[in-house]
Write a protein that holds these residues in place. Structure first.
Motif, PDB file in Angstrom:
ATOM      1  N   PRO A 177       6.031   6.573   0.595  1.00  0.00           N
ATOM      2  CA  PRO A 177       5.825   5.889   1.747  1.00  0.00           C
ATOM      3  C   PRO A 177       5.033   4.421   1.206  1.00  0.00           C
ATOM      4  N   GLN A 178       5.525   3.551   1.939  1.00  0.00           N
ATOM      5  CA  GLN A 178       4.816   2.310   1.718  1.00  0.00           C
ATOM      6  C   GLN A 178       4.673   1.405   2.808  1.00  0.00           C
ATOM      7  N   LEU A 179       3.493   0.857   3.100  1.00  0.00           N
ATOM      8  CA  LEU A 179       3.118  -0.036   3.935  1.00  0.00           C
ATOM      9  C   LEU A 179       3.029  -1.400   3.371  1.00  0.00           C
ATOM     10  N   MET A 180       3.881  -2.539   3.949  1.00  0.00           N
ATOM     11  CA  MET A 180       3.757  -3.880   3.501  1.00  0.00           C
ATOM     12  C   MET A 180       2.924  -4.637   4.359  1.00  0.00           C
ATOM     13  N   PHE A 181       1.896  -5.642   3.775  1.00  0.00           N
ATOM     14  CA  PHE A 181       1.073  -6.382   4.604  1.00  0.00           C
ATOM     15  C   PHE A 181       1.625  -7.768   4.248  1.00  0.00           C
ATOM     16  N   GLY A 182       2.549  -8.514   4.709  1.00  0.00           N
ATOM     17  CA  GLY A 182       2.848  -9.939   4.455  1.00  0.00           C
ATOM     18  C   GLY A 182       2.143 -10.992   4.661  1.00  0.00           C
ATOM     19  N   LEU A 183       1.716 -11.939   3.933  1.00  0.00           N
ATOM     20  CA  LEU A 183       0.732 -12.975   4.196  1.00  0.00           C
ATOM     21  C   LEU A 183       1.705 -14.331   4.044  1.00  0.00           C
ATOM     22  N   PHE A 184       1.927 -15.155   5.023  1.00  0.00           N
ATOM     23  CA  PHE A 184       2.527 -16.554   4.716  1.00  0.00           C
ATOM     24  C   PHE A 184       1.261 -17.626   4.586  1.00  0.00           C
ATOM     25  N   LEU A 185       1.233 -17.999   3.402  1.00  0.00           N
ATOM     26  CA  LEU A 185      -0.171 -18.876   2.900  1.00  0.00           C
ATOM     27  C   LEU A 185       0.370 -20.435   2.893  1.00  0.00           C
TER      28      LEU A 185
ATOM     29  N   LEU B  27       0.920  -1.140  -0.151  1.00  0.00           N
ATOM     30  CA  LEU B  27       0.075  -0.049  -0.126  1.00  0.00           C
ATOM     31  C   LEU B  27       0.658   1.428  -0.117  1.00  0.00           C
ATOM     32  N   ALA B  28       0.483   1.937  -0.906  1.00  0.00           N
ATOM     33  CA  ALA B  28       1.300   3.379  -1.139  1.00  0.00           C
ATOM     34  C   ALA B  28       0.554   4.567  -1.390  1.00  0.00           C
ATOM     35  N   THR B  29       1.067   5.855  -1.148  1.00  0.00           N
ATOM     36  CA  THR B  29       0.409   7.035  -1.347  1.00  0.00           C
ATOM     37  C   THR B  29       1.324   7.917  -2.468  1.00  0.00           C
ATOM     38  N   ILE B  30       0.250   8.872  -3.135  1.00  0.00           N
ATOM     39  CA  ILE B  30       1.058   9.429  -3.898  1.00  0.00           C
ATOM     40  C   ILE B  30       1.902  10.797  -3.241  1.00  0.00           C
ATOM     41  N   PRO B  31       3.086  10.870  -3.856  1.00  0.00           N
ATOM     42  CA  PRO B  31       3.902  11.972  -2.955  1.00  0.00           C
ATOM     43  C   PRO B  31       3.392  13.415  -3.165  1.00  0.00           C
ATOM     44  N   ILE B  32       3.154  14.290  -2.402  1.00  0.00           N
ATOM     45  CA  ILE B  32       2.773  15.594  -2.394  1.00  0.00           C
ATOM     46  C   ILE B  32       3.756  16.508  -2.132  1.00  0.00           C
TER      47      ILE B  32
ATOM     48  N   TRP C 214      -6.121 -22.155   0.195  1.00  0.00           N
ATOM     49  CA  TRP C 214      -4.867 -21.711   0.604  1.00  0.00           C
ATOM     50  C   TRP C 214      -5.634 -21.253   2.058  1.00  0.00           C
ATOM     51  N   GLU C 215      -4.660 -21.262   3.020  1.00  0.00           N
ATOM     52  CA  GLU C 215      -5.285 -20.580   4.382  1.00  0.00           C
ATOM     53  C   GLU C 215      -3.739 -19.621   5.183  1.00  0.00           C
ATOM     54  N   VAL C 216      -4.233 -18.839   5.806  1.00  0.00           N
ATOM     55  CA  VAL C 216      -3.100 -17.948   6.332  1.00  0.00           C
ATOM     56  C   VAL C 216      -2.504 -18.413   7.563  1.00  0.00           C
ATOM     57  N   GLU C 217      -1.107 -18.893   7.473  1.00  0.00           N
ATOM     58  CA  GLU C 217      -0.486 -19.384   8.390  1.00  0.00           C
ATOM     59  C   GLU C 217       0.184 -18.392   9.550  1.00  0.00           C
ATOM     60  N   GLU C 218       0.887 -17.340   8.855  1.00  0.00           N
ATOM     61  CA  GLU C 218       1.453 -16.232   9.635  1.00  0.00           C
ATOM     62  C   GLU C 218       1.172 -15.081   8.825  1.00  0.00           C
ATOM     63  N   HIS C 219       1.644 -13.790   9.609  1.00  0.00           N
ATOM     64  CA  HIS C 219       1.625 -12.609   8.869  1.00  0.00           C
ATOM     65  C   HIS C 219       2.537 -11.527   9.410  1.00  0.00           C
ATOM     66  N   LEU C 220       2.891 -10.754   8.740  1.00  0.00           N
ATOM     67  CA  LEU C 220       3.781  -9.781   9.067  1.00  0.00           C
ATOM     68  C   LEU C 220       3.645  -8.163   8.422  1.00  0.00           C
ATOM     69  N   HIS C 221       4.234  -7.277   8.896  1.00  0.00           N
ATOM     70  CA  HIS C 221       3.945  -5.823   8.688  1.00  0.00           C
ATOM     71  C   HIS C 221       5.137  -5.183   8.527  1.00  0.00           C
ATOM     72  N   PHE C 222       5.640  -4.105   7.763  1.00  0.00           N
ATOM     73  CA  PHE C 222       6.726  -3.476   7.965  1.00  0.00           C
ATOM     74  C   PHE C 222       6.634  -2.141   6.831  1.00  0.00           C
ATOM     75  N   GLU C 223       7.447  -1.269   7.268  1.00  0.00           N
ATOM     76  CA  GLU C 223       7.345   0.087   6.439  1.00  0.00           C
ATOM     77  C   GLU C 223       8.615   0.364   5.399  1.00  0.00           C
ATOM     78  N   SER C 224       8.417   0.999   4.287  1.00  0.00           N
ATOM     79  CA  SER C 224       9.365   1.145   3.505  1.00  0.00           C
ATOM     80  C   SER C 224       9.146   2.482   2.477  1.00  0.00           C
ATOM     81  N   TRP C 225      10.359   2.706   1.821  1.00  0.00           N
ATOM     82  CA  TRP C 225      10.151   3.979   0.970  1.00  0.00           C
ATOM     83  C   TRP C 225      10.385   3.608  -0.343  1.00  0.00           C
ATOM     84  N   LEU C 226       9.809   4.085  -1.556  1.00  0.00           N
ATOM     85  CA  LEU C 226      10.115   3.917  -2.717  1.00  0.00           C
ATOM     86  C   LEU C 226      10.889   5.129  -3.533  1.00  0.00           C
TER      87      LEU C 226
END
Length: 425
Positions: A221-229, A171-176, A201-213
């Protein structure tokens, strides 16, 4: 007198709390006036960013993992994003304390320009479809857009159908320019409260972290929603893919138990090969194809088919040697190989037993018997004897080679492929 005093006290108490009752109750007219004050009578402009520094907080509420297409490497999910931010222009206090929050259409207020960066569809301007926005009297806005996403997901299928995959929603947003806009996570960034299992498929675990592109326009700015399936039903592929193939592979060994002189040998192995080709064609849709490192199951199929073609060559060689005319003597290397390997306990072994039996009957010593072996002329084997011997020898070689490839070489390749595969981070 005491009763009169109590009555007057009760009336005074009711008169005292009545104003609070009126202010604490909800009034539609007050809500209408509040809407007019916030959007009609004020200078509110939804095209203007609320603050110079704006922090947008997001949570992803996953509901369904619809599918994970291994071939196209596409993850399909259904969920809801919860987005919160503050707008000081939409606060209220005096006169409307009885209204804690109001709801307005999403096109009536400023919304953050969020988009899913790894979506396989064209980037949209917003998520959801006409979802209302809740505005609290403190100026906090809460938006819950529905997100039916199709995102790219790099898959590793070395262990198919016992594989697990890691997929991300970016998930990201347009820079202003000249504004400080930041993305952050709400508490419990990946919420599985409404999650329901469905599909393969089923969700086994999940994680999240921030990053910049970094882009030409600036930093995103980006938000990463990670899914282990994890695959839910590998038994389906075991029954319709692996089990029939293993049975067909075992049928190739039956070829060696058919009589050499029988003409059904070559026809039988050709039928088994055609069955394997048919099975591979039938299972083509179930097998992953678009991947850098193939599945171990694909390697097993390839080895099984290759060994079946090798068995055709072996069958033709043994059959031609068996049917060769008696006056045509086979090459010397065949006879030499048979003599060197004559100690093998094989049903087709023929190793000049006549001289050995005579030596035993005459009571000669071991040295004399060895001398007989060394001085007696070696009688060449017949073509049928050679065919029977090579049929037994090649059966042992074929079996050992098959076991070596399936249980040693392929597992080593699987480990190398699995750890060499470039995981997405």
């Amino acid at each position: 007198m005491a009763n009169g005093f109590c009555t007057r006290g009760l009336l005074l108490f009711l008169i005292y709390i009545d104003p609070f009752k009126s202010t604490a109750s909800y009034s539609s007219s007050d809500a209408t006036n509040l809407h007019a004050m916030l959007f009609n009578q004020s200078s509110y402009n939804k095209n203007v960013i609320p603050n110079d520094t704006l922090r947008i907080k997001v949570r992803y509420n996953l509901q369904y993992v619809n599918s994970l297409d291994i071939k196209t490497q596409t993850l399909s999910t259904t969920g809801i994003f919860t987005v919160e931010w503050y707008d000081d222009r939409l606060k209220w206090s005096r006169g409307y304390e009885n209204i804690p929050h109001i709801y307005v259409p999403e096109d009536q207020v400023w919304l953050p320009d969020l988009f899913v960066l790894n979506s396989i569809h064209e980037s949209g301007n917003s998520l959801g479809a006409d979802r209302p926005v809740m505005i609290s009297k403190s100026g906090k806005l809460v938006w819950n857009p529905i997100a039916m996403l199709s995102t790219s997901c790099f898959t590793i299928v070395v262990l198919f159908p016992f594989d697990s995959q890691y997929c991300k929603i970016e998930l990201a947003t347009i820079p202003i320019q000249s504004y400080g806009m930041f993305l952050d996570f709400l508490p419990q960034p990946v919420n599985l409260a409404i999650y329901k299992k469905q599909g393969d498929w089923e969700v086994e675990e999940h994680l999240h972290f921030e990053s910049w592109l970094e882009l030409e326009e600036g930093w995103i700015p980006q938000l990463m929603f990670g899914l282990f399936l994890k695959r839910r039903f590998p038994g389906h592929y075991i029954m319709i893919v692996m089990f029939p193939t293993i049975l067909t592979a075992l049928l190739t060994f039956v070829t060696f138990f058919l009589p050499i002189k029988s003409g059904a040998r070559i026809g039988y192995i050709l039928t088994v090969v055609l069955a394997l080709v048919f099975l591979l064609t039938l299972f083509a849709d179930a097998m992953p194809s678009s991947t850098e490192y193939p599945s171990v199951l694909v390697a097993v199929f390839s080895v099984t088919l290759g060994m079946a073609f090798l068995l055709i060559i072996i069958t033709i060689f043994v059959k031609s040697l068996y049917n060769k005319p008696k006056h045509i003597i086979s090459p010397n290397w065949m006879h030499a190989l048979v003599r060197k390997l004559r100690k093998l306990k094989c049903k087709a072994r023929k190793v000049n037993s006549l001289e050995q039996h005579r030596a035993i009957e005459d009571g000669r010593s071991t040295a004399v018997k060895d001398n007989v072996k060394n001085t007696s002329p070696l009688k060449p084997y017949s073509n049928k004897e050679l065919a029977e011997f090579f049929d037994c020898l090649l059966f042992v070689v074929y079996t050992v080679l098959y076991i070596l490839i399936l249980f040693i070489i392929i597992p080593i390749l699987a480990v190398v492929w699995y750890f060499k595969a470039p995981y997405e981070k």
